[in-house]
Write a protein that holds these residues in place. Structure first.
Motif, PDB file in Angstrom:
ATOM      1  N   GLY A 277       0.799  -1.224   0.000  1.00  0.00           N
ATOM      2  CA  GLY A 277       0.000   0.000   0.000  1.00  0.00           C
ATOM      3  C   GLY A 277       0.828   1.268   0.000  1.00  0.00           C
ATOM      4  O   GLY A 277       0.305   2.343   0.238  1.00  0.00           O
ATOM      5  N   ALA A 278       2.130   1.165  -0.257  1.00  0.00           N
ATOM      6  CA  ALA A 278       2.959   2.370  -0.334  1.00  0.00           C
ATOM      7  C   ALA A 278       2.387   3.274  -1.426  1.00  0.00           C
ATOM      8  O   ALA A 278       2.014   2.805  -2.496  1.00  0.00           O
ATOM      9  CB  ALA A 278       4.405   2.003  -0.644  1.00  0.00           C
ATOM     10  N   PRO A 279       2.287   4.564  -1.164  1.00  0.00           N
ATOM     11  CA  PRO A 279       1.575   5.468  -2.071  1.00  0.00           C
ATOM     12  C   PRO A 279       2.081   5.495  -3.511  1.00  0.00           C
ATOM     13  O   PRO A 279       1.301   5.319  -4.413  1.00  0.00           O
ATOM     14  CB  PRO A 279       1.738   6.842  -1.428  1.00  0.00           C
ATOM     15  CG  PRO A 279       2.054   6.570  -0.015  1.00  0.00           C
ATOM     16  CD  PRO A 279       2.746   5.246   0.022  1.00  0.00           C
ATOM     17  N   ARG A 280       3.365   5.728  -3.717  1.00  0.00           N
ATOM     18  CA  ARG A 280       3.883   5.842  -5.086  1.00  0.00           C
ATOM     19  C   ARG A 280       5.278   5.250  -5.146  1.00  0.00           C
ATOM     20  O   ARG A 280       6.057   5.364  -4.203  1.00  0.00           O
ATOM     21  CB  ARG A 280       3.965   7.308  -5.509  1.00  0.00           C
ATOM     22  CG  ARG A 280       2.638   8.001  -5.566  1.00  0.00           C
ATOM     23  CD  ARG A 280       2.728   9.389  -6.198  1.00  0.00           C
ATOM     24  NE  ARG A 280       4.029   9.995  -6.145  1.00  0.00           N
ATOM     25  CZ  ARG A 280       4.277  11.225  -5.741  1.00  0.00           C
ATOM     26  NH1 ARG A 280       3.301  11.993  -5.317  1.00  0.00           N
ATOM     27  NH2 ARG A 280       5.495  11.718  -5.754  1.00  0.00           N
TER      28      ARG A 280
ATOM     29  N   GLU B 234       8.403   7.678  -4.574  1.00  0.00           N
ATOM     30  CA  GLU B 234       8.668   8.296  -3.282  1.00  0.00           C
ATOM     31  C   GLU B 234       9.795   7.556  -2.568  1.00  0.00           C
ATOM     32  O   GLU B 234      10.010   6.366  -2.786  1.00  0.00           O
ATOM     33  CB  GLU B 234       7.423   8.268  -2.397  1.00  0.00           C
ATOM     34  CG  GLU B 234       6.358   9.219  -2.830  1.00  0.00           C
ATOM     35  CD  GLU B 234       5.214   9.280  -1.844  1.00  0.00           C
ATOM     36  OE1 GLU B 234       4.523  10.289  -1.856  1.00  0.00           O
ATOM     37  OE2 GLU B 234       5.014   8.333  -1.078  1.00  0.00           O
ATOM     38  N   VAL B 235      10.485   8.257  -1.722  1.00  0.00           N
ATOM     39  CA  VAL B 235      11.550   7.663  -0.923  1.00  0.00           C
ATOM     40  C   VAL B 235      10.989   7.349   0.453  1.00  0.00           C
ATOM     41  O   VAL B 235      10.344   8.188   1.075  1.00  0.00           O
ATOM     42  CB  VAL B 235      12.752   8.632  -0.796  1.00  0.00           C
ATOM     43  CG1 VAL B 235      13.791   8.076   0.153  1.00  0.00           C
ATOM     44  CG2 VAL B 235      13.352   8.901  -2.161  1.00  0.00           C
TER      45      VAL B 235
ATOM     46  N   TYR C  65       9.885   6.003  11.005  1.00  0.00           N
ATOM     47  CA  TYR C  65       9.546   5.899   9.583  1.00  0.00           C
ATOM     48  C   TYR C  65       9.274   7.300   9.053  1.00  0.00           C
ATOM     49  O   TYR C  65       8.610   8.093   9.696  1.00  0.00           O
ATOM     50  CB  TYR C  65       8.307   5.011   9.389  1.00  0.00           C
ATOM     51  CG  TYR C  65       7.751   5.062   7.997  1.00  0.00           C
ATOM     52  CD1 TYR C  65       8.368   4.374   6.978  1.00  0.00           C
ATOM     53  CD2 TYR C  65       6.629   5.824   7.693  1.00  0.00           C
ATOM     54  CE1 TYR C  65       7.871   4.421   5.672  1.00  0.00           C
ATOM     55  CE2 TYR C  65       6.116   5.881   6.411  1.00  0.00           C
ATOM     56  CZ  TYR C  65       6.744   5.166   5.412  1.00  0.00           C
ATOM     57  OH  TYR C  65       6.262   5.214   4.139  1.00  0.00           O
ATOM     58  N   SER C  66       9.783   7.586   7.883  1.00  0.00           N
ATOM     59  CA  SER C  66       9.453   8.858   7.236  1.00  0.00           C
ATOM     60  C   SER C  66       9.436   8.640   5.733  1.00  0.00           C
ATOM     61  O   SER C  66      10.017   7.700   5.214  1.00  0.00           O
ATOM     62  CB  SER C  66      10.457   9.939   7.617  1.00  0.00           C
ATOM     63  OG  SER C  66      11.744   9.596   7.172  1.00  0.00           O
ATOM     64  N   ARG C  67       8.740   9.542   5.065  1.00  0.00           N
ATOM     65  CA  ARG C  67       8.738   9.494   3.594  1.00  0.00           C
ATOM     66  C   ARG C  67       8.749  10.872   3.053  1.00  0.00           C
ATOM     67  O   ARG C  67       8.583  11.838   3.733  1.00  0.00           O
ATOM     68  CB  ARG C  67       7.563   8.716   3.048  1.00  0.00           C
ATOM     69  CG  ARG C  67       6.215   9.268   3.432  1.00  0.00           C
ATOM     70  CD  ARG C  67       5.137   8.396   2.852  1.00  0.00           C
ATOM     71  NE  ARG C  67       3.886   8.868   3.392  1.00  0.00           N
ATOM     72  CZ  ARG C  67       2.839   9.166   2.670  1.00  0.00           C
ATOM     73  NH1 ARG C  67       2.871   9.004   1.387  1.00  0.00           N
ATOM     74  NH2 ARG C  67       1.756   9.605   3.215  1.00  0.00           N
TER      75      ARG C  67
END
Length: 63
Positions: A36-39, A42-43, A61-63
């Protein structure tokens, strides 16, 4: 921030990290999945450290 799900086929929930993935056992990165990671462009960063005083693992956790 909403929670995330992090999965691995290398170990089960609440299990100790297998030795081969530790510094003492070869320092191999376990396979990780972020369903389910958005895109894909993205990092994502996951930092896990041991709290020396309590011996527990602390994750950020960060993105």
């Amino acid at each position: 921030m909403a929670g995330i799900m992090l999965r691995s086929t290398a170990f089960n929930d609440h299990d100790m990290l297998p030795t081969r993935f530790s510094k003492e056992g070869g320092n191999v990165s376990p396979p990780l999945e972020l369903p389910g990671a958005p895109r894909a462009d993205e990092v994502h960063r996951l930092l896990v450290e041991r709290d020396v005083a309590s011996g527990t693992m602390v994750g950020t956790y960060s993105r």
